[in-house]
Design a protein around this motif. Structure first.
Motif, mmCIF file in Angstrom:
data_model
loop_
_atom_site.group_PDB
_atom_site.id
_atom_site.type_symbol
_atom_site.label_atom_id
_atom_site.label_comp_id
_atom_site.label_asym_id
_atom_site.label_seq_id
_atom_site.Cartn_x
_atom_site.Cartn_y
_atom_site.Cartn_z
ATOM 1 N N ALA A 175 0.796 -1.230 0.000
ATOM 2 C CA ALA A 175 0.000 0.000 0.000
ATOM 3 C C ALA A 175 0.824 1.273 0.000
ATOM 4 O O ALA A 175 0.316 2.334 -0.360
ATOM 5 C CB ALA A 175 -0.933 0.011 1.204
ATOM 6 N N SER A 176 2.070 1.193 0.418
ATOM 7 C CA SER A 176 2.869 2.401 0.544
ATOM 8 C C SER A 176 4.336 2.022 0.496
ATOM 9 O O SER A 176 4.717 0.907 0.866
ATOM 10 C CB SER A 176 2.537 3.108 1.869
ATOM 11 N N VAL A 177 5.172 2.954 0.027
ATOM 12 C CA VAL A 177 6.611 2.691 -0.049
ATOM 13 C C VAL A 177 7.376 3.959 0.278
ATOM 14 O O VAL A 177 6.961 5.062 -0.083
ATOM 15 C CB VAL A 177 7.002 2.157 -1.455
ATOM 16 N N ARG A 178 8.478 3.809 0.990
ATOM 17 C CA ARG A 178 9.394 4.903 1.303
ATOM 18 C C ARG A 178 10.819 4.422 1.081
ATOM 19 O O ARG A 178 11.106 3.234 1.186
ATOM 20 C CB ARG A 178 9.252 5.362 2.765
ATOM 21 N N MET A 179 11.720 5.372 0.785
ATOM 22 C CA MET A 179 13.140 5.041 0.694
ATOM 23 C C MET A 179 13.835 5.491 1.961
ATOM 24 O O MET A 179 13.738 6.656 2.362
ATOM 25 C CB MET A 179 13.792 5.695 -0.525
ATOM 26 N N GLY A 180 14.543 4.568 2.600
ATOM 27 C CA GLY A 180 15.256 4.878 3.827
ATOM 28 C C GLY A 180 16.577 5.572 3.575
ATOM 29 O O GLY A 180 17.044 5.690 2.426
ATOM 30 N N LEU A 181 17.214 6.013 4.639
ATOM 31 C CA LEU A 181 18.511 6.659 4.527
ATOM 32 C C LEU A 181 19.568 5.701 4.008
ATOM 33 O O LEU A 181 20.594 6.117 3.472
ATOM 34 C CB LEU A 181 18.934 7.196 5.903
ATOM 35 N N ASP A 182 19.319 4.390 4.157
ATOM 36 C CA ASP A 182 20.249 3.379 3.673
ATOM 37 C C ASP A 182 20.076 3.071 2.189
ATOM 38 O O ASP A 182 20.778 2.226 1.640
ATOM 39 C CB ASP A 182 20.098 2.086 4.488
ATOM 40 N N GLY A 183 19.117 3.749 1.524
ATOM 41 C CA GLY A 183 18.891 3.521 0.107
ATOM 42 C C GLY A 183 17.984 2.360 -0.200
ATOM 43 O O GLY A 183 17.670 2.098 -1.369
ATOM 44 N N ASN A 184 17.532 1.640 0.833
ATOM 45 C CA ASN A 184 16.591 0.544 0.636
ATOM 46 C C ASN A 184 15.156 1.063 0.606
ATOM 47 O O ASN A 184 14.861 2.151 1.108
ATOM 48 C CB ASN A 184 16.728 -0.485 1.758
ATOM 49 N N LEU A 185 14.277 0.242 0.039
ATOM 50 C CA LEU A 185 12.858 0.552 0.033
ATOM 51 C C LEU A 185 12.177 -0.123 1.214
ATOM 52 O O LEU A 185 12.510 -1.269 1.556
ATOM 53 C CB LEU A 185 12.209 0.077 -1.262
ATOM 54 N N TYR A 186 11.234 0.578 1.826
ATOM 55 C CA TYR A 186 10.454 0.042 2.935
ATOM 56 C C TYR A 186 8.995 0.028 2.488
ATOM 57 O O TYR A 186 8.408 1.073 2.231
ATOM 58 C CB TYR A 186 10.660 0.888 4.187
ATOM 59 N N VAL A 187 8.458 -1.168 2.349
ATOM 60 C CA VAL A 187 7.146 -1.373 1.746
ATOM 61 C C VAL A 187 6.152 -1.827 2.806
ATOM 62 O O VAL A 187 6.410 -2.805 3.531
ATOM 63 C CB VAL A 187 7.218 -2.426 0.628
ATOM 64 N N LEU A 188 5.014 -1.146 2.898
ATOM 65 C CA LEU A 188 3.959 -1.543 3.824
ATOM 66 C C LEU A 188 3.089 -2.597 3.143
ATOM 67 O O LEU A 188 2.364 -2.302 2.194
ATOM 68 C CB LEU A 188 3.126 -0.335 4.242
ATOM 69 N N ASP A 189 3.217 -3.819 3.615
ATOM 70 C CA ASP A 189 2.546 -4.986 3.046
ATOM 71 C C ASP A 189 1.318 -5.268 3.910
ATOM 72 O O ASP A 189 1.360 -6.053 4.854
ATOM 73 C CB ASP A 189 3.527 -6.155 3.046
ATOM 74 N N CYS A 190 0.197 -4.606 3.560
ATOM 75 C CA CYS A 190 -0.974 -4.514 4.446
ATOM 76 C C CYS A 190 -1.494 -5.845 4.956
ATOM 77 O O CYS A 190 -1.540 -6.104 6.154
ATOM 78 C CB CYS A 190 -2.114 -3.805 3.739
ATOM 79 N N ASN A 191 -1.942 -6.678 4.037
ATOM 80 C CA ASN A 191 -2.619 -7.907 4.449
ATOM 81 C C ASN A 191 -1.683 -8.901 5.121
ATOM 82 O O ASN A 191 -2.144 -9.774 5.869
ATOM 83 C CB ASN A 191 -3.296 -8.564 3.240
ATOM 84 N N ASN A 192 -0.407 -8.762 4.864
ATOM 85 C CA ASN A 192 0.566 -9.618 5.549
ATOM 86 C C ASN A 192 0.994 -9.046 6.895
ATOM 87 O O ASN A 192 1.764 -9.676 7.625
ATOM 88 C CB ASN A 192 1.796 -9.846 4.666
ATOM 89 N N GLY A 193 0.532 -7.831 7.215
ATOM 90 C CA GLY A 193 0.807 -7.243 8.519
ATOM 91 C C GLY A 193 2.277 -7.007 8.788
ATOM 92 O O GLY A 193 2.773 -7.291 9.876
#
Length: 199
Positions: free
Chosen positions: A45-63
């Protein structure tokens, strides 16, 4: 969606993430999970890029929140359940639980904030994976107050102000403001019973 430090736009879609170049080329990213059996997204549902250059993805139904590279490599459950269990539990990494993490924003220190909508919470995830509850009692309602004494109707979208001192939360038919120093929650627009139409 988010614009990464690499200049690419990253867009969350139900089955994963797409990468859009400055010239408009769209490339789906295939996540390669390395640490558990739940090797797929179930409503990203949502994605952000961290300071480490990785992507952080909110995987809703998987909690959970998934961390992966911009190519999809080394995808792991950064915080939340590895088996799709949804609940509310503060903790570190896979010892934490989310009910349904959806909207997100990230501050300049790499802290991620998310609306945990089915639990009526606002959560914080540090770069070390420490998950805490910023506000919300876990009971659906519409009460201003400090931290866990406040209640929400259905928080979905969240934004950070420019001084990074307050969060703004879209809560059903209202906009709520959270002071990050005191965690005090107030209503700045709308109401619990107002129309959902924008005026």
């Amino acid at each position: 969606l988010t614009v990464g430090s690499d200049g690419f736009l990253y867009v969350a879609r139900a089955s994963g993430i797409s990468k859009i170049s400055p010239s408009g080329t769209v490339t789906p990213i295939t996540a390669t999970f390395t640490d558990e059996s739940r090797s797929y997204f179930d409503n990203a549902a949502s994605v952000r890029m961290g300071l480490d250059g990785n992507l952080y993805v909110l995987d809703c139904n998987n909690g959970r929140i998934v961390r992966m590279s911009t190519t999809g490599a080394n995808a792991i459950t950064f915080a939340g359940s590895t088996t799709g269990i949804t609940a509310h539990q503060d903790g570190t990494g896979i010892n934490a639980r989310f009910t349904f993490p959806i909207g997100s924003c990230m501050d300049s220190n790499g802290n991620l904030y998310t609306c945990d909508v089915n639990g009526y919470y606002i959560r914080k995830v540090t770069p070390a994976g420490v998950v805490t509850t910023v506000a919300g009692s876990g009971i659906r309602g519409f009460t201003d107050g400090v931290g866990t004494y406040a209640t929400f109707l259905g928080p979905t979208f969240i934004a950070l102000d420019i001084p990074q001192t307050s969060l703004y939360v879209s809560d059903s038919t209202a906009i709520r403001k959270i002071d990050l120093l005191t965690t005090n929650v107030i209503t700045i627009a709308g109401s619990a019973t107002g129309s959902s139409n924008v005026v």
